[in-house]
Motif scaffolding. Structure first.
Motif, short mmCIF file in Angstrom:
data_model
loop_
_atom_site.label_atom_id
_atom_site.label_comp_id
_atom_site.label_asym_id
_atom_site.label_seq_id
_atom_site.Cartn_x
_atom_site.Cartn_y
_atom_site.Cartn_z
N PRO A 1 0.80 -1.23 0.00
CA PRO A 1 0.00 0.00 0.00
C PRO A 1 0.83 1.28 0.00
O PRO A 1 0.53 2.22 -0.74
CB PRO A 1 -0.83 -0.13 1.28
CG PRO A 1 -0.84 -1.58 1.61
CD PRO A 1 0.47 -2.12 1.12
N ALA A 2 1.86 1.33 0.82
CA ALA A 2 2.65 2.55 0.92
C ALA A 2 3.42 2.85 -0.36
O ALA A 2 3.65 4.01 -0.71
CB ALA A 2 3.62 2.46 2.10
N GLY A 3 3.79 1.81 -1.07
CA GLY A 3 4.56 2.01 -2.29
C GLY A 3 3.74 1.99 -3.56
O GLY A 3 4.29 2.03 -4.67
N TYR A 4 2.42 1.96 -3.40
CA TYR A 4 1.55 1.83 -4.57
C TYR A 4 1.56 3.09 -5.43
O TYR A 4 1.51 4.21 -4.92
CB TYR A 4 0.11 1.54 -4.13
CG TYR A 4 -0.89 1.52 -5.26
CD1 TYR A 4 -0.98 0.41 -6.11
CD2 TYR A 4 -1.73 2.61 -5.50
CE1 TYR A 4 -1.90 0.40 -7.15
CE2 TYR A 4 -2.65 2.60 -6.54
CZ TYR A 4 -2.73 1.49 -7.36
OH TYR A 4 -3.63 1.48 -8.40
N ARG A 5 1.64 2.89 -6.72
CA ARG A 5 1.47 3.96 -7.69
C ARG A 5 0.58 3.45 -8.82
O ARG A 5 0.60 2.26 -9.15
CB ARG A 5 2.81 4.41 -8.27
CG ARG A 5 3.77 5.03 -7.27
CD ARG A 5 3.24 6.38 -6.75
NE ARG A 5 4.18 7.01 -5.82
CZ ARG A 5 4.21 6.78 -4.51
NH1 ARG A 5 3.35 5.92 -3.97
NH2 ARG A 5 5.09 7.39 -3.75
N VAL A 6 -0.18 4.35 -9.42
CA VAL A 6 -1.02 3.98 -10.55
C VAL A 6 -0.15 3.47 -11.69
O VAL A 6 0.88 4.08 -12.03
CB VAL A 6 -1.87 5.17 -11.02
CG1 VAL A 6 -2.58 4.86 -12.33
CG2 VAL A 6 -2.89 5.56 -9.96
N ASN A 7 -0.54 2.34 -12.26
CA ASN A 7 0.13 1.81 -13.44
C ASN A 7 -0.34 2.63 -14.64
O ASN A 7 -1.45 2.44 -15.14
CB ASN A 7 -0.21 0.33 -13.62
CG ASN A 7 0.50 -0.31 -14.80
OD1 ASN A 7 0.70 0.33 -15.84
ND2 ASN A 7 0.88 -1.57 -14.64
N GLU A 8 0.52 3.55 -15.09
CA GLU A 8 0.10 4.49 -16.13
C GLU A 8 -0.12 3.80 -17.48
O GLU A 8 -0.93 4.26 -18.29
CB GLU A 8 1.11 5.62 -16.27
CG GLU A 8 1.22 6.51 -15.02
CD GLU A 8 -0.06 7.27 -14.70
OE1 GLU A 8 -0.97 7.33 -15.56
OE2 GLU A 8 -0.17 7.81 -13.57
N GLU A 9 0.57 2.70 -17.73
CA GLU A 9 0.34 1.97 -18.98
C GLU A 9 -1.05 1.35 -18.98
O GLU A 9 -1.77 1.41 -19.99
CB GLU A 9 1.42 0.91 -19.17
CG GLU A 9 2.80 1.46 -19.47
CD GLU A 9 3.80 0.35 -19.75
OE1 GLU A 9 3.39 -0.84 -19.77
OE2 GLU A 9 4.99 0.67 -19.94
N ASP A 10 -1.42 0.74 -17.86
CA ASP A 10 -2.77 0.18 -17.76
C ASP A 10 -3.82 1.29 -17.86
O ASP A 10 -4.87 1.12 -18.49
CB ASP A 10 -2.93 -0.57 -16.43
CG ASP A 10 -2.60 -2.05 -16.57
OD1 ASP A 10 -2.26 -2.49 -17.68
OD2 ASP A 10 -2.68 -2.77 -15.55
#
Length: 647
Positions: A279-288
């Motif tokens: 959770p703390a390291g989550y970032r939106v997958n911009e390719e998806d």
């Protein structure tokens, strides 16, 4: 993995076998689908599952450790009750993980049959508050599909206070009307949105006008598609969604092809797993995200999830609308000969005196109704600007007035109630006990529950309960309802069947303004863009309307809670059919949009007609009706009565 168990469920749609396989392969935790009847997606005969396919679908899903839910989320008419009973018994044999319901009849039958399947309350039940959830929990509901108008913050609170699972639409097609409260398609086309056949009048182009002058306001308007919401998309807000306590993330799209389902489910699956793992390291997958965005149907909005939507939530130009199901059509005009060949209702028991109830907007309207023969008046509840809401002093004065005439007083309540309104009403009910009105009129299951807990007054259920069959009526009677208002979408033969089978006293709306939709968006403000509540609060006191391509004008009315009521262009008038409408305990006039002198004329016309009917005389005075039409702000229409069946 820091989470205990699986804290969320990714719920995918399936309209056919290929979509089911695609959803499972892409990583859905659960799939929802419907049979060939009793569901909200009935337009296409090549979609949905026959009984044999349903059994195979349950087996297939369970073999892949996927839960399967079957939808029975439409309103049930009287002739469908026996087929529904057989269908429920069949589902109990094939063992899906839950069934999704809208109509109280399904809950009632499931209890009677001793079914052991879980029940989920459809979004069509329009659940906004804790009291409604508590009522449904008492009858075996284990999950609520929350109304689309609720924020994630509201949902988090309801999850904590009720313990019920929350399901929320996270992606797909959205209605601008509150779910279960749009009757536009049903009344105009005989194709009910509450029965799975909506022809989407919200996707038509409209012109916004000044209702009083007819002046077009389009020079300031954003575009013609004023009710066309963009598609819901919470992909970029999954952390907020997961942390809110929403359990089931529902993707809309049972009419979508398999490749569309596979793409959407896979994209959300990867994002959910990534967040749960770190959770703390989550970032939106911009390719998806880019793939999701480039393959969208409509543009995207987060709707109410993160707060009140802005004008950006509307697809004003209509260029990304994938399909238009219908075009604007004139509403049905009044035809005095429409039901000539239909047998009259033959109720179980007849009433010797026809009871006339009048919904009045203010004290002058109460006086006009009392002076012209009303037996009861409805006051309070939603008040349409520029009128002000009913105060306690107004109610006391109205009670003194009605008691002078020997007329009953019924106190209305808002149709939609979030937690704020529920807290206000709990206190209000206690005060009403001291005043002693004759009954309460409630508009949703939550206020029904509160009224039963906080007051000793008789309870009437309004048309917003969508009463369509005698099983639902019996369910309401068990919840202490003493009078139920029949659905506005019932065609006359269906209405006749309901009246002839039910033991709950019923009320029918005979005349007046009727609403096609109710929505939580400020439609003029979104369309015109020049409203600031701090600088020009009187903006909402102007009378706006929407004009469709058939030149029908739909007045807009805002209530004190900020919700907008979209009215039909024609007022309902059942005067020519009174001789067919026997067996009702009450006949209602919806007069809250009429000036007092007009309301008095309408009340007198129906009082005299009902009295003549009770005396065995010809009740109609068509000349008087024509004169009344000349005085009315809108022409008269017959609602659903031109249809033999509300489908």
């Amino acid at each position: 993995m820091i989470w205990e168990g699986n804290p969320v469920e990714l719920l995918a749609p399936a309209g056919n076998w290929e979509a089911l396989e695609a959803a499972v392969e892409a990583g859905a935790d659960a799939v929802y689908l419907g049979g060939k009847a009793f569901n909200m997606r009935l337009h296409r005969q090549d979609m949905n599952f026959d009984d044999e396919a349903l059994a195979r679908a349950v087996t297939y899903a369970h073999a892949h450790q996927v839960r399967l839910y079957i939808t029975i989320n439409n309103l049930i008419s009287e002739e469908e009750l026996e087929p529904l009973r057989r269908y429920l018994l069949y589902l109990n044999e094939i063992r899906p993980d839950a069934i999704l319901v809208q109509d109280f009849a399904v809950i009632s039958l499931a209890e009677e049959l001793g079914m052991s399947l879980s029940l989920h309350a459809s979004v069509m039940m329009n659940i906004h508050n804790e009291a409604a959830m508590r009522l449904l929990k008492e009858h075996g509901i284990t999950r609520i599909v929350a109304s689309r108008e609720m924020t994630l913050a509201e949902l988090a609170l309801l999850r904590q206070t009720t313990g019920l699972e929350i399901e929320y639409f996270v992606h797909g097609d959205m209605c601008i009307s509150e779910s279960g409260q749009c009757v536009h398609s049903g009344i105009l086309f005989g194709q009910s949105g509450n029965r799975g056949r909506c022809l989407k009048p919200c996707r038509w182009p409209y012109e916004i006008i000044d209702e009083i002058t007819g002046e077009s306001l389009e020079n300031a308007a954003a575009g013609p598609y004023k009710l066309a919401l963009k598609d819901m998309c919470l992909y970029r807000n999954l952390p907020e969604l997961i942390q809110s306590g929403v359990y089931s993330f529902k993707i809309e799209g049972r009419m979508r092809p398999a490749d569309f389902v596979h793409r959407i489910v896979g994209t959300y699956r990867r994002a959910i797993d990534a967040y749960l793992a770190d959770p703390a390291g989550y970032r939106v997958n911009e390719e998806d995200w880019q793939d999701l965005y480039e393959n969208r149907a409509r543009d995207f909005t987060t709707s109410f999830a993160l707060g009140q939507p802005t004008a950006e939530a509307i697809g004003w130009d209509g260029t990304r609308e994938p399909r238009f199901f219908s075009k604007a059509s004139p509403e049905a005009s009044l035809d005095p000969h429409l039901l000539v060949d239909e047998p009259a209702i033959s109720p179980k028991k007849t009433t010797s005196y026809p009871f006339l109830t009048v919904h009045a907007a203010d004290l002058n309207g109460v006086s006009a109704a009392c002076e012209n023969g009303a037996d009861a008046v409805i006051i309070g509840g939603e008040t349409w600007r520029p009128r002000r809401p009913w105060t306690l002093d107004d109610i006391r004065r109205a009670l003194r007035l009605t008691r002078e005439y020997g007329v009953r007083t019924i106190i209305d309540t808002p149709r939609s109630t979030h937690q704020r309104e529920c807290r206000e009403l709990s206190q209000f009910f206690l005060t009403l006990e001291e005043m002693g009105p004759d009954a309460l009129l409630v508009g949703n299951p939550g206020i029904l529950k509160l009224a039963a807990e906080c007051a000793t007054l008789p309870i009437h259920a309004d048309f917003s309960f969508n009463l369509f069959n005698h099983r639902a009526a019996a369910f309401l009677k068990e919840q202490h309802v003493s009078l139920g208002t029949v659905s506005l979408e019932l065609a006359f033969p269906q209405l006749r069947d309901l009246v002839q089978h039910t033991s709950l006293p019923l009320e029918i709306i005979l005349h007046g303004v009727t609403e096609s939709m109710i929505c939580d968006h400020n439609l003029p403000a979104l369309a015109l863009g020049n409203y600031d509540p701090l600088e020009n609060p009187s903006f909402n006191d102007r009378r706006y309307a929407l004009r469709d391509e058939a030149e029908e004008i739909h007045p807009l009315r805002q209530d004190q809670y900020g919700r907008f009521h979209i009215l039909f262009a024609k007022d309902l008038c059942l005067y020519p059919y009174l001789s067919k409408l026997k067996g009702f305990s009450s006949y209602r006039i919806e007069g809250q949009d009429y000036a007092p002198h007009l309301l008095g004329k309408i009340t007198r016309l129906y009082r005299e007609a009902l009295d003549s009917l009770a005396a065995g005389k010809e009740p109609l005075d068509l000349d008087a009706l024509a004169a009344l039409q000349n005085d009315s702000p809108r022409t008269f229409g017959c609602g659903t009565y031109r249809f033999h069946l509300s489908r």
